[in-house]
Write an enzyme that holds these catalytic residues in place. Structure first.
Site, PDB file in Angstrom:
ATOM      1  N   LYS A  78      51.564   6.440  43.742  1.00  0.00           N
ATOM      2  CA  LYS A  78      52.749   6.983  44.429  1.00  0.00           C
ATOM      3  C   LYS A  78      53.536   5.878  45.136  1.00  0.00           C
ATOM      4  O   LYS A  78      54.758   5.807  45.020  1.00  0.00           O
ATOM      5  CB  LYS A  78      52.344   8.049  45.469  1.00  0.00           C
ATOM      6  CG  LYS A  78      51.579   9.218  44.900  1.00  0.00           C
ATOM      7  CD  LYS A  78      51.262  10.264  45.970  1.00  0.00           C
ATOM      8  CE  LYS A  78      50.375   9.765  47.091  1.00  0.00           C
ATOM      9  NZ  LYS A  78      48.966   9.516  46.716  1.00  0.00           N
TER      10      LYS A  78
ATOM     11  N   ARG B  48      50.954  17.202  52.498  1.00  0.00           N
ATOM     12  CA  ARG B  48      49.575  17.187  52.008  1.00  0.00           C
ATOM     13  C   ARG B  48      48.868  18.506  52.263  1.00  0.00           C
ATOM     14  O   ARG B  48      47.705  18.650  51.859  1.00  0.00           O
ATOM     15  CB  ARG B  48      48.805  16.082  52.733  1.00  0.00           C
ATOM     16  CG  ARG B  48      48.677  14.764  51.951  1.00  0.00           C
ATOM     17  CD  ARG B  48      48.015  13.785  52.885  1.00  0.00           C
ATOM     18  NE  ARG B  48      47.286  12.704  52.313  1.00  0.00           N
ATOM     19  CZ  ARG B  48      47.765  11.480  52.164  1.00  0.00           C
ATOM     20  NH1 ARG B  48      49.018  11.199  52.415  1.00  0.00           N
ATOM     21  NH2 ARG B  48      46.967  10.513  51.741  1.00  0.00           N
TER      22      ARG B  48
ATOM     23  N   ARG C 182      42.088  -2.995  45.461  1.00  0.00           N
ATOM     24  CA  ARG C 182      43.492  -3.342  45.714  1.00  0.00           C
ATOM     25  C   ARG C 182      43.689  -4.041  47.063  1.00  0.00           C
ATOM     26  O   ARG C 182      42.940  -3.818  48.015  1.00  0.00           O
ATOM     27  CB  ARG C 182      44.391  -2.101  45.609  1.00  0.00           C
ATOM     28  CG  ARG C 182      44.230  -1.099  46.718  1.00  0.00           C
ATOM     29  CD  ARG C 182      45.083   0.144  46.464  1.00  0.00           C
ATOM     30  NE  ARG C 182      44.958   1.086  47.562  1.00  0.00           N
ATOM     31  CZ  ARG C 182      45.561   2.251  47.628  1.00  0.00           C
ATOM     32  NH1 ARG C 182      46.337   2.670  46.632  1.00  0.00           N
ATOM     33  NH2 ARG C 182      45.396   3.033  48.673  1.00  0.00           N
TER      34      ARG C 182
ATOM     35  N   ARG D  77      43.341  -2.415  53.058  1.00  0.00           N
ATOM     36  CA  ARG D  77      43.292  -1.268  53.960  1.00  0.00           C
ATOM     37  C   ARG D  77      41.838  -0.950  54.306  1.00  0.00           C
ATOM     38  O   ARG D  77      40.994  -0.918  53.421  1.00  0.00           O
ATOM     39  CB  ARG D  77      43.936  -0.056  53.287  1.00  0.00           C
ATOM     40  CG  ARG D  77      45.444  -0.097  53.310  1.00  0.00           C
ATOM     41  CD  ARG D  77      46.064   0.991  52.490  1.00  0.00           C
ATOM     42  NE  ARG D  77      45.490   2.320  52.700  1.00  0.00           N
ATOM     43  CZ  ARG D  77      45.998   3.428  52.176  1.00  0.00           C
ATOM     44  NH1 ARG D  77      47.090   3.359  51.432  1.00  0.00           N
ATOM     45  NH2 ARG D  77      45.436   4.582  52.395  1.00  0.00           N
TER      46      ARG D  77
ATOM     47  N   ARG E  24      38.842  11.128  50.781  1.00  0.00           N
ATOM     48  CA  ARG E  24      40.292  11.316  50.596  1.00  0.00           C
ATOM     49  C   ARG E  24      40.566  12.145  49.348  1.00  0.00           C
ATOM     50  O   ARG E  24      41.470  12.986  49.335  1.00  0.00           O
ATOM     51  CB  ARG E  24      40.993   9.940  50.517  1.00  0.00           C
ATOM     52  CG  ARG E  24      41.064   9.260  51.894  1.00  0.00           C
ATOM     53  CD  ARG E  24      41.220   7.757  51.811  1.00  0.00           C
ATOM     54  NE  ARG E  24      42.452   7.326  51.202  1.00  0.00           N
ATOM     55  CZ  ARG E  24      42.665   6.083  50.736  1.00  0.00           C
ATOM     56  NH1 ARG E  24      41.696   5.172  50.814  1.00  0.00           N
ATOM     57  NH2 ARG E  24      43.803   5.763  50.204  1.00  0.00           N
TER      58      ARG E  24
HETATM   59  P1  AMP Z   1      47.975   7.203  52.407  1.00  0.00           P
HETATM   60  O1  AMP Z   1      48.524   5.874  52.747  1.00  0.00           O
HETATM   61  O2  AMP Z   1      49.022   8.180  51.967  1.00  0.00           O
HETATM   62  O3  AMP Z   1      46.802   7.139  51.446  1.00  0.00           O
HETATM   63  O4  AMP Z   1      47.380   7.803  53.763  1.00  0.00           O
HETATM   64  C1  AMP Z   1      46.324   7.150  54.457  1.00  0.00           C
HETATM   65  C2  AMP Z   1      45.708   8.116  55.480  1.00  0.00           C
HETATM   66  O5  AMP Z   1      46.691   8.503  56.438  1.00  0.00           O
HETATM   67  C3  AMP Z   1      45.199   9.433  54.897  1.00  0.00           C
HETATM   68  O6  AMP Z   1      43.882   9.317  54.364  1.00  0.00           O
HETATM   69  C4  AMP Z   1      45.265  10.337  56.125  1.00  0.00           C
HETATM   70  O7  AMP Z   1      44.202  10.078  57.015  1.00  0.00           O
HETATM   71  C5  AMP Z   1      46.553   9.881  56.791  1.00  0.00           C
HETATM   72  N1  AMP Z   1      47.746  10.609  56.269  1.00  0.00           N
HETATM   73  C6  AMP Z   1      48.784  10.077  55.572  1.00  0.00           C
HETATM   74  N2  AMP Z   1      49.693  11.016  55.276  1.00  0.00           N
HETATM   75  C7  AMP Z   1      49.216  12.181  55.787  1.00  0.00           C
HETATM   76  C8  AMP Z   1      49.682  13.523  55.784  1.00  0.00           C
HETATM   77  N3  AMP Z   1      50.839  13.862  55.173  1.00  0.00           N
HETATM   78  N4  AMP Z   1      48.931  14.460  56.409  1.00  0.00           N
HETATM   79  C9  AMP Z   1      47.784  14.143  57.031  1.00  0.00           C
HETATM   80  N5  AMP Z   1      47.256  12.907  57.045  1.00  0.00           N
HETATM   81  C10 AMP Z   1      47.971  11.923  56.438  1.00  0.00           C
END
Ligand code: AMP
Length: 215
Positions: A13, A88, A127, A161, A172
């Protein structure tokens, strides 16, 4: 144009959002990036989110929806939004409807990146990014041309990360299956969902997304 990129962690994404930003007058709205920035800055939101993110669980709906509202308010009305990692949950999908409505925006496309979950753990756990310009790399699939030097900006600093480890990735993915995948039917009933094979090469995935946007 306002679009949602949907797919499990590691589906691509962020990569595809970045390409859309480069090609169009659009902005990437990644709640993950916003939360990581809040953690780095040590804001109250960051302090609340840090441990939740490290476990791979979801941060509260209220927090992420307010981040999205603020970001949209900082954008020109003509700039399109690419929602990356948001919504989400069903609650976030409802909030997004009201947030867009209040700003006279409509949702044009929901693009689901379909991927083989077993391959994702490999993709995510290897990554890393350039600490200076953010260019993405991978231990197995995309190494810098000169070891230890960023191809794009020449920096020698890279970062990973903290939640890109196998245990957290599994959580996740479980969160994605339980809470995020079920929101697709909401958008299916509106006839705005398209699917793209996220296992193809990055350029092919981009071309498929461009074809959807051109309608
Ligand atoms: P991402 O970078 O999108 O993989 O997000 C990393 C982490 O941030 C996720 O595993 C969640 O803990 C938190 N997070 C990101 N976006 C959301 C969302 N829309 N709702 C809830 N938690 C989020």
């Amino acid at each position: 144009m306002n679009i949602i990129l949907l797919g499990p962690p590691g589906a691509g994404k962020g990569t595809q959002a970045q390409r859309l930003v480069d090609a169009h007058a659009m902005r990437q709205l990644s709640t993950g990036d916003m939360l990581r920035a809040a953690v780095r800055a040590g804001t109250p939101t960051g302090l609340e989110a840090k441990a939740v993110m490290e476990r791979g669980e979801l941060v509260s709906d209220a927090i992420v929806s307010s981040l999205i509202g603020e970001e949209l308010d900082s954008m020109g009305a003509d700039t399109g939004a690419i929602f990356d990692g948001y919504p989400r949950t069903a609650e976030q999908a409802r909030s997004l409807d009201s947030i867009l409505d209040a700003r006279g925006r409509t949702l044009d496309h929901v693009i689901e990146l379909e991927v083989n979950e077993d391959a994702l753990v490999d993709r995510i756990c290897g990554r890393y990014t350039c600490a200076s310009c953010g260019k993405g790399y991978h231990d197995k699939f995309e190494l810098p041309q000169v070891p230890g030097v960023c191809d794009k900006c020449g920096s020698t600093e890279f970062k990973r990360r903290p939640d890109d480890n196998e245990e957290t990735v599994r959580t996740r993915m479980a969160e994605y299956r339980a809470k995020t995948a079920p929101i697709l039917p909401i958008y299916e009933t509106r006839g705005i969902v398209s699917r793209v094979n996220g296992m193809e090469e990055i350029d092919h995935v981009s071309a498929a997304i461009e074809a959807i946007l051109k309608g």
